[in-house]
Design a protein around this motif. Structure first.
Motif, PDB file in Angstrom:
ATOM      1  N   ILE A  72       0.749   5.438   1.049  1.00  0.00           N
ATOM      2  CA  ILE A  72       0.021   6.655   1.487  1.00  0.00           C
ATOM      3  C   ILE A  72       0.932   7.997   1.159  1.00  0.00           C
ATOM      4  CG2 ILE A  72      -0.650   7.894   3.562  1.00  0.00           C
ATOM      5  CD1 ILE A  72      -1.227   5.455   5.011  1.00  0.00           C
ATOM      6  N   GLU A  86       0.730  -1.158  -0.074  1.00  0.00           N
ATOM      7  CA  GLU A  86       0.042   0.003   0.094  1.00  0.00           C
ATOM      8  C   GLU A  86       1.015   1.279   0.148  1.00  0.00           C
ATOM      9  OE1 GLU A  86      -2.997   0.303  -0.166  1.00  0.00           O
ATOM     10  OE2 GLU A  86      -3.746  -1.980  -0.092  1.00  0.00           O
ATOM     11  N   LYS A 113      -7.623  -2.422   4.979  1.00  0.00           N
ATOM     12  CA  LYS A 113      -7.328  -2.644   3.530  1.00  0.00           C
ATOM     13  C   LYS A 113      -6.536  -4.030   3.725  1.00  0.00           C
ATOM     14  CE  LYS A 113      -7.197   1.981   1.512  1.00  0.00           C
ATOM     15  NZ  LYS A 113      -6.166   2.824   0.981  1.00  0.00           N
ATOM     16  N   GLU A 124      -7.572  11.797  -5.299  1.00  0.00           N
ATOM     17  CA  GLU A 124      -8.983  11.520  -4.982  1.00  0.00           C
ATOM     18  C   GLU A 124      -9.826  10.586  -6.034  1.00  0.00           C
ATOM     19  OE1 GLU A 124     -10.306  15.850  -4.902  1.00  0.00           O
ATOM     20  OE2 GLU A 124      -9.709  15.811  -2.722  1.00  0.00           O
ATOM     21  N   LYS A 154      -5.840  13.279  11.367  1.00  0.00           N
ATOM     22  CA  LYS A 154      -5.789  12.499   9.962  1.00  0.00           C
ATOM     23  C   LYS A 154      -5.135  11.338   9.619  1.00  0.00           C
ATOM     24  CE  LYS A 154      -7.617  16.707   7.825  1.00  0.00           C
ATOM     25  NZ  LYS A 154      -7.499  18.028   7.011  1.00  0.00           N
ATOM     26  N   ALA A 182      -6.020   7.678   8.515  1.00  0.00           N
ATOM     27  CA  ALA A 182      -5.419   6.850   7.219  1.00  0.00           C
ATOM     28  C   ALA A 182      -4.828   5.416   7.739  1.00  0.00           C
ATOM     29  CB  ALA A 182      -4.410   7.774   6.851  1.00  0.00           C
ATOM     30  N   ASP A 238      -4.910   6.662  -0.552  1.00  0.00           N
ATOM     31  CA  ASP A 238      -4.698   7.607   0.756  1.00  0.00           C
ATOM     32  C   ASP A 238      -3.644   8.567   0.617  1.00  0.00           C
ATOM     33  OD1 ASP A 238      -6.745   6.606   2.078  1.00  0.00           O
ATOM     34  OD2 ASP A 238      -5.639   4.893   2.601  1.00  0.00           O
ATOM     35  N   TYR A 239      -3.787   9.702   0.941  1.00  0.00           N
ATOM     36  CA  TYR A 239      -2.766  10.769   0.889  1.00  0.00           C
ATOM     37  C   TYR A 239      -2.963  11.835   2.243  1.00  0.00           C
ATOM     38  CZ  TYR A 239      -6.343  14.145  -0.546  1.00  0.00           C
ATOM     39  OH  TYR A 239      -7.293  14.824  -0.413  1.00  0.00           O
ATOM     40  N   LYS A 294      -7.886   3.100   8.038  1.00  0.00           N
ATOM     41  CA  LYS A 294      -8.130   2.726   6.675  1.00  0.00           C
ATOM     42  C   LYS A 294      -7.109   1.737   6.080  1.00  0.00           C
ATOM     43  CE  LYS A 294      -9.279   5.594   3.653  1.00  0.00           C
ATOM     44  NZ  LYS A 294      -9.441   6.998   2.941  1.00  0.00           N
TER      45      LYS A 294
END
Length: 247
Positions: free
Chosen positions: A80, A78, A120, A94, A109, A113, A99-100, A116
């Protein structure tokens, strides 16, 4: 779940230190395997250490972070992204459901993340085609969107989306050939994401329509017929004038 193995890639030592400290204090069990100051060395460490996630700065010398796709045939981890206020990069992230985090990183935030990320990894969600992301950012031409659906992701051409219908906290994506995808995002998310796409129009509180598929407007029933009659969407009376000006 077990610890999540991470690698940090950022050309600024201070930024790497801040992120590392935030990850140490996070409730998610993150083990930072390594920290790199450029993409080339980061790629080498990724191949050697096989992390679960890479925290990747967008703007760095030599190679931008999103160019990581150049170095891998398959992205098996993954990502980020960590970015400053870059309009095109954020828009692309987006659209691709990636994710960022925006610098300076907000701890809340970051926690969101990481949650999430845990989900995942637990669900073993399929990964986005980052080569598509690279082309999206470089061309500044958003022609694809990734639709999250129950742990999976569908990569769609925007031109294949006929309409998007609200379904509570979810959305129904009506695509060509009468197919429907249930997306785990609400209609407001898609309205914001597609705000700069002139072919998409918010016709009703429960509908976004692709203007290229409009066949007929019935002002009496306030219905829009799309895609050769396969879909009937609603239009608010107050939106009719704007709709007619958009056609």
């Amino acid at each position: 779940m077990d610890e999540i193995k991470a690698i940090l890639i950022d050309d600024e030592q201070s930024a790497r230190n801040v992120l590392s400290n935030l990850l140490e204090r996070a409730s998610t069990n993150i083990n930072v395997l390594d920290s790199c100051n450029n993409l080339e060395s980061g790629v080498q460490k990724i191949k050697e250490q096989q992390p679960d996630v890479v925290f990747l700065d967008v703007q760095m010398p030599n190679y931008a972070g999103y160019e990581i796709a150049r170095f891998f045939d398959v992205i098996s981890f993954e990502i980020i992204f960590v970015t400053a206020y870059d309009h095109y990069a954020i828009k692309a992230f987006e659209l691709n459901a990636i994710d960022y985090l925006v610098k300076p990183i907000d701890r809340n935030k970051l926690d969101i993340a990481l949650k999430k990320l845990e989900h995942k990894l637990h669900q073993q969600a399929s990964l986005v085609d980052y080569h598509s992301l690279l082309k999206t950012i470089k061309d500044k031409n958003y022609k694809k969107i990734v639709i999250p659906e129950l742990g999976n992701r569908h990569i769609l051409n925007l031109t294949d989306i006929v309409a998007i219908e609200a379904d509570g906290a979810y959305s129904k994506i009506h695509v060509v050939n009468k197919a429907t995808i249930i997306a785990s995002k609400n209609l407001k998310f898609f309205e914001n994401t597609l705000s700069e796409e002139p072919s998409f129009f918010r016709s009703h509180r429960a509908w976004i329509v692709n203007l290229t598929y409009i066949e007929f407007l019935n002002k009496t029933t306030l219905n829009l017929t799309l895609d050769n009659g396969t879909i009937t969407a609603k239009i608010s009376r107050s939106r009719i004038s704007s709709f007619e000006n958009s056609i």
